[in-house]
Scaffold this active site. Structure first.
Site, PDB file in Angstrom:
ATOM      1  N   SER A  21       5.337  -3.664  11.691  1.00 34.55           N
ATOM      2  CA  SER A  21       6.321  -2.737  11.156  1.00 34.55           C
ATOM      3  C   SER A  21       7.529  -2.642  12.086  1.00 34.55           C
ATOM      4  O   SER A  21       8.158  -3.654  12.386  1.00 34.55           O
ATOM      5  CB  SER A  21       5.659  -1.377  10.901  1.00 34.55           C
ATOM      6  OG  SER A  21       6.471  -0.547  10.118  1.00 34.55           O
TER       7      SER A  21
ATOM      8  N   HIS B 142       2.148  -1.365   2.831  1.00 34.21           N
ATOM      9  CA  HIS B 142       2.630  -1.296   4.200  1.00 34.21           C
ATOM     10  C   HIS B 142       1.570  -0.655   5.105  1.00 34.21           C
ATOM     11  O   HIS B 142       0.880   0.271   4.718  1.00 34.21           O
ATOM     12  CB  HIS B 142       3.916  -0.478   4.270  1.00 34.21           C
ATOM     13  CG  HIS B 142       4.652  -0.626   5.553  1.00 34.21           C
ATOM     14  ND1 HIS B 142       5.380  -1.752   5.855  1.00 34.21           N
ATOM     15  CD2 HIS B 142       4.755   0.184   6.642  1.00 34.21           C
ATOM     16  CE1 HIS B 142       5.910  -1.623   7.057  1.00 34.21           C
ATOM     17  NE2 HIS B 142       5.532  -0.455   7.559  1.00 34.21           N
TER      18      HIS B 142
ATOM     19  N   ASP C 133       4.088  -3.935  -0.544  1.00 35.69           N
ATOM     20  CA  ASP C 133       4.910  -3.327   0.504  1.00 35.69           C
ATOM     21  C   ASP C 133       6.362  -3.327   0.058  1.00 35.69           C
ATOM     22  O   ASP C 133       6.891  -4.371  -0.324  1.00 35.69           O
ATOM     23  CB  ASP C 133       4.762  -4.146   1.789  1.00 35.69           C
ATOM     24  CG  ASP C 133       5.362  -3.469   3.015  1.00 35.69           C
ATOM     25  OD1 ASP C 133       6.332  -2.694   2.866  1.00 35.69           O
ATOM     26  OD2 ASP C 133       4.877  -3.749   4.126  1.00 35.69           O
TER      27      ASP C 133
END
Length: 323
Positions: free
Chosen positions: A167, A292, A262
């Protein structure tokens, strides 16, 4: 190398893996992070109970000289990794640049160290809004340089150092690779980018389809990006927003991974294709049925365990050919 493991489908309702769907149901009605605020978002992340990760030969908490203050790190040495001339993976945790600690990402660090068969250096970089751009980027690059400059201190091979992150940390890893290339820095062996934050929010199909996902919303992307980068995108550069890089030529080989559901997916995969087009060996991995942050859920999601195994095998193979 371009690998995809997904099936067509864009509906949130019918495209989650069963074990992920159970968590989606639990999260219905949960407050978005931006509504919680920074302090509560941090407390929420730290409060999540996770089973312990794999046992290590050693786990050492220390610090590395940073640009303005020592940067805390936690160094994981798996049992099967030699104590000298070992490959190393410098890892930057996720959390939107505003949250996350060495504790909340301890399990993932252990799993990645074991899967990649490398010494993993988990970096506790400075967070926004207390420390805005380029604080975290400077910490990340400083750690990469210090590890490369003093390999004997860590028992590592300076020719087999990779960077990686999930991320927000994936964005830091991509930026560190760019900076090392541009500045004649450490000759990085590879970069591992797991659903990396390489751009501000863009109007993409995945963002429209999954921008209200319970794991990450489009508005939360804006909220977190603005806290670190500022609200004016005209001031962005390629280190804060790696997708702005004019060329990706000369970067280290990459593993680029993302979940099908995501909202960042399309931007992540475009970055992977740009790497390929620039002549950089890059495996692009898409996992169906997950969104995600899914690799943090190896205790609950089958697909997360598969992803860690895949990514680890590819990274270990890259380190092996350089031995």
């Amino acid at each position: 190398m371009h690998m995809k493991t997904s099936a067509p489908g864009s509906s949130l309702g019918d495209s989650w893996d069963p074990d992920v769907a159970a968590m989606v149901d639990l999260l219905k009605g949960a407050e978005p992070l931006r509504n919680l605020g920074v302090d509560q978002a941090r407390k929420l992340l730290e409060s999540i109970e996770r089973p312990p990760g794999p046992d290590m030969r050693t786990v050492r908490s220390t610090s590395i000289d940073g640009p303005s203050a020592p940067v805390p790190v936690r160094v994981y040495h798996p049992h099967r990794v030699p104590t000298e001339n070992a490959p190393a993976l410098i890892w930057f945790h996720g959390g939107g640049m505003i949250m996350g600690t060495l504790d909340s990402f301890d399990r993932l660090a252990r799993e990645l160290a074991e899967a990649t068969q490398s010494v993993l250096v988990n970096v506790d970089y400075r967070l926004a809004p207390e420390h805005t751009y380029p604080a975290a980027n400077d910490d990340a690059y400083a750690v990469a340089c210090r590890v490369y400059d003093k390999p004997d201190e860590w028992g590592i091979d300076p020719n087999r150092i990779g960077v990686g992150g999930d991320s927000a940390g994936g964005g830091l890893a991509a930026a560190t690779a760019l900076r090392a290339r541009n500045s004649g820095g450490p000759p990085l062996a590879q970069q591992i980018l797991i659903y990396p934050g390489v751009e501000r929010r863009q109007d993409r199909e995945s963002m429209r389809a999954f921008g209200q996902s319970p794991f990450l919303t489009a508005e939360d992307v804006d909220w977190m990006k603005n806290m670190y980068l500022g609200e004016d995108p005209t001031t962005d550069d390629e280190y804060g927003v790696p997708a702005l890089a004019a060329t990706l030529t000369g970067l280290p080989p990459a593993i680029v991974a993302c979940g099908h559901n995501d909202p960042l997916r399309d931007g992540v995969e475009e970055y992977g294709r740009r790497l390929q087009d620039a002549g950089v060996p890059a495996a692009i991995l898409r996992y169906p049925g997950v969104g995600h942050g899914f690799v943090m859920q190896t205790a609950n999601f089958t697909r997360a365990r598969r992803a860690i195994a895949d990514i680890g095998a590819l990274a270990a193979a890259r380190f092996s050919v350089l031995a």
